[in-house]
Design a protein around this motif. Structure first.
Motif, PDB file in Angstrom:
ATOM      1  N   GLU A 242      69.700 -26.743   6.396  1.00 30.68           N
ATOM      2  CA  GLU A 242      68.349 -27.010   5.890  1.00 30.68           C
ATOM      3  C   GLU A 242      67.471 -25.784   6.076  1.00 30.68           C
ATOM      4  OE1 GLU A 242      65.212 -29.579   4.353  1.00 30.68           O
ATOM      5  OE2 GLU A 242      67.371 -29.687   4.309  1.00 30.68           O
ATOM      6  N   ASN A 243      67.597 -25.152   7.222  1.00 31.88           N
ATOM      7  CA  ASN A 243      66.811 -23.964   7.505  1.00 31.88           C
ATOM      8  C   ASN A 243      67.192 -22.829   6.557  1.00 31.88           C
ATOM      9  OD1 ASN A 243      64.864 -22.561   9.162  1.00 31.88           O
ATOM     10  ND2 ASN A 243      66.583 -21.393   9.910  1.00 31.88           N
TER      11      ASN A 243
ATOM     12  N   ARG B 131      54.395 -15.386   4.115  1.00 30.88           N
ATOM     13  CA  ARG B 131      54.503 -16.684   4.787  1.00 30.88           C
ATOM     14  C   ARG B 131      53.563 -16.762   5.985  1.00 30.88           C
ATOM     15  NH1 ARG B 131      60.679 -16.654   5.460  1.00 30.88           N
ATOM     16  NH2 ARG B 131      60.213 -17.825   7.336  1.00 30.88           N
TER      17      ARG B 131
ATOM     18  N   SER C 210      65.614 -19.890  -0.510  1.00 29.99           N
ATOM     19  CA  SER C 210      64.609 -20.149  -1.549  1.00 29.99           C
ATOM     20  C   SER C 210      63.503 -19.102  -1.513  1.00 29.99           C
ATOM     21  CB  SER C 210      64.005 -21.542  -1.371  1.00 29.99           C
ATOM     22  OG  SER C 210      64.991 -22.531  -1.548  1.00 29.99           O
ATOM     23  N   PHE C 211      63.051 -18.759  -0.315  1.00 35.42           N
ATOM     24  CA  PHE C 211      62.016 -17.728  -0.199  1.00 35.42           C
ATOM     25  C   PHE C 211      62.506 -16.401  -0.762  1.00 35.42           C
ATOM     26  CE2 PHE C 211      60.328 -20.211   3.670  1.00 35.42           C
ATOM     27  CZ  PHE C 211      59.476 -20.949   2.873  1.00 35.42           C
TER      28      PHE C 211
ATOM     29  N   LYS D 252      56.540 -22.199  -4.837  1.00 30.58           N
ATOM     30  CA  LYS D 252      56.463 -21.287  -3.696  1.00 30.58           C
ATOM     31  C   LYS D 252      55.488 -21.827  -2.641  1.00 30.58           C
ATOM     32  CE  LYS D 252      54.403 -17.142  -4.056  1.00 30.58           C
ATOM     33  NZ  LYS D 252      54.226 -15.703  -4.383  1.00 30.58           N
TER      34      LYS D 252
ATOM     35  N   ASP E 170      56.055 -26.945   3.171  1.00 32.14           N
ATOM     36  CA  ASP E 170      57.111 -27.866   3.582  1.00 32.14           C
ATOM     37  C   ASP E 170      57.910 -27.306   4.755  1.00 32.14           C
ATOM     38  OD1 ASP E 170      58.402 -30.393   3.124  1.00 32.14           O
ATOM     39  OD2 ASP E 170      60.093 -29.306   2.258  1.00 32.14           O
ATOM     40  N   TYR E 171      58.167 -26.009   4.733  1.00 29.94           N
ATOM     41  CA  TYR E 171      58.948 -25.381   5.795  1.00 29.94           C
ATOM     42  C   TYR E 171      58.223 -25.492   7.142  1.00 29.94           C
ATOM     43  CZ  TYR E 171      61.926 -21.929   8.119  1.00 29.94           C
ATOM     44  OH  TYR E 171      62.788 -21.296   8.964  1.00 29.94           O
TER      45      TYR E 171
ATOM     46  N   TYR F 156      68.341 -23.149   3.615  1.00 28.12           N
ATOM     47  CA  TYR F 156      67.858 -23.502   2.271  1.00 28.12           C
ATOM     48  C   TYR F 156      66.482 -22.866   2.035  1.00 28.12           C
ATOM     49  CZ  TYR F 156      65.215 -26.016  -1.201  1.00 28.12           C
ATOM     50  OH  TYR F 156      64.393 -26.307  -2.260  1.00 28.12           O
ATOM     51  N   PHE F 157      65.591 -23.045   2.996  1.00 26.50           N
ATOM     52  CA  PHE F 157      64.255 -22.474   2.849  1.00 26.50           C
ATOM     53  C   PHE F 157      64.319 -20.958   2.797  1.00 26.50           C
ATOM     54  CE2 PHE F 157      63.001 -26.664   4.471  1.00 26.50           C
ATOM     55  CZ  PHE F 157      61.986 -26.973   3.583  1.00 26.50           C
ATOM     56  N   GLU F 158      65.084 -20.371   3.702  1.00 30.24           N
ATOM     57  CA  GLU F 158      65.189 -18.913   3.728  1.00 30.24           C
ATOM     58  C   GLU F 158      65.746 -18.367   2.416  1.00 30.24           C
ATOM     59  OE1 GLU F 158      67.515 -18.345   7.249  1.00 30.24           O
ATOM     60  OE2 GLU F 158      65.805 -18.712   8.569  1.00 30.24           O
TER      61      GLU F 158
ATOM     62  N   LEU G 233      57.001 -24.971  -0.956  1.00 32.37           N
ATOM     63  CA  LEU G 233      58.073 -24.679   0.002  1.00 32.37           C
ATOM     64  C   LEU G 233      57.545 -24.036   1.282  1.00 32.37           C
ATOM     65  CD1 LEU G 233      60.945 -23.493  -2.368  1.00 32.37           C
ATOM     66  CD2 LEU G 233      60.837 -25.615  -1.041  1.00 32.37           C
TER      67      LEU G 233
END
Length: 155
Positions: free
Chosen positions: A110-111, A128, A117-118, A66, A72-73, A113-115, A69
């Protein structure tokens, strides 16, 4: 004529290059050449606890993954600024296309992916925004923004 010239030289995308002759290495692939140039740092990264646990699927998701990420984001925006500045400065449309394609991925799939994952990890927007940047995050983002502002593609 080096196939990495122009835009492809400046972006972080895999480039397949036929066998290359270098001073220190006989016939080698471009990837092997980069690995050799990285020296011991390559081994430190590959054998780092984080890398090993990530690859094995044993990483502590609620804390380590967590935190990783979230940090990284924060690079994504700076990376988009840097790549957009490169797209604007390369000489031809042909040179711009790979960067534009990467920008579309970074700001699209890609964007999300982060959303996604969160969401899975239960990271709220408030968490965040309340989590401070790590020192390395600040330094790396400043490096990318500085390179974008400098206009020096080699940097």
């Amino acid at each position: 004529h080096n196939p990495c010239l122009h835009f492809r030289k400046y972006i972080f995308v895999p480039i397949i290059i036929p066998e290359t002759k270098t001073k220190n290495l006989s016939m080698t692939t471009y990837t092997e050449e980069l690995r050799a140039k990285a020296g011991d740092q390559w081994n430190r990264i590959v054998h780092h606890k984080f890398t090993k646990e990530l690859a094995a699927g044993t990483i502590d998701k609620p804390t380590v993954l967590k935190r990783y990420l979230m940090q990284d984001y924060r690079f994504v925006d700076s990376c988009v600024v840097l790549l957009a500045s490169i797209v604007a400065k390369v000489p031809t449309l042909e040179d711009r296309i790979p960067g534009c394609q990467w920008l579309a991925v970074a700001t699209g799939p890609e964007n999300t992916y982060f959303e996604r994952s969160f969401e899975v990890l239960g990271v709220t927007a408030e968490e965040r925004s309340n989590t401070p940047d790590a020192d390395v995050t600040v330094k790396f983002c400043k490096l990318m923004i500085g390179a974008a502002k400098s206009g020096n593609l080699e940097e």
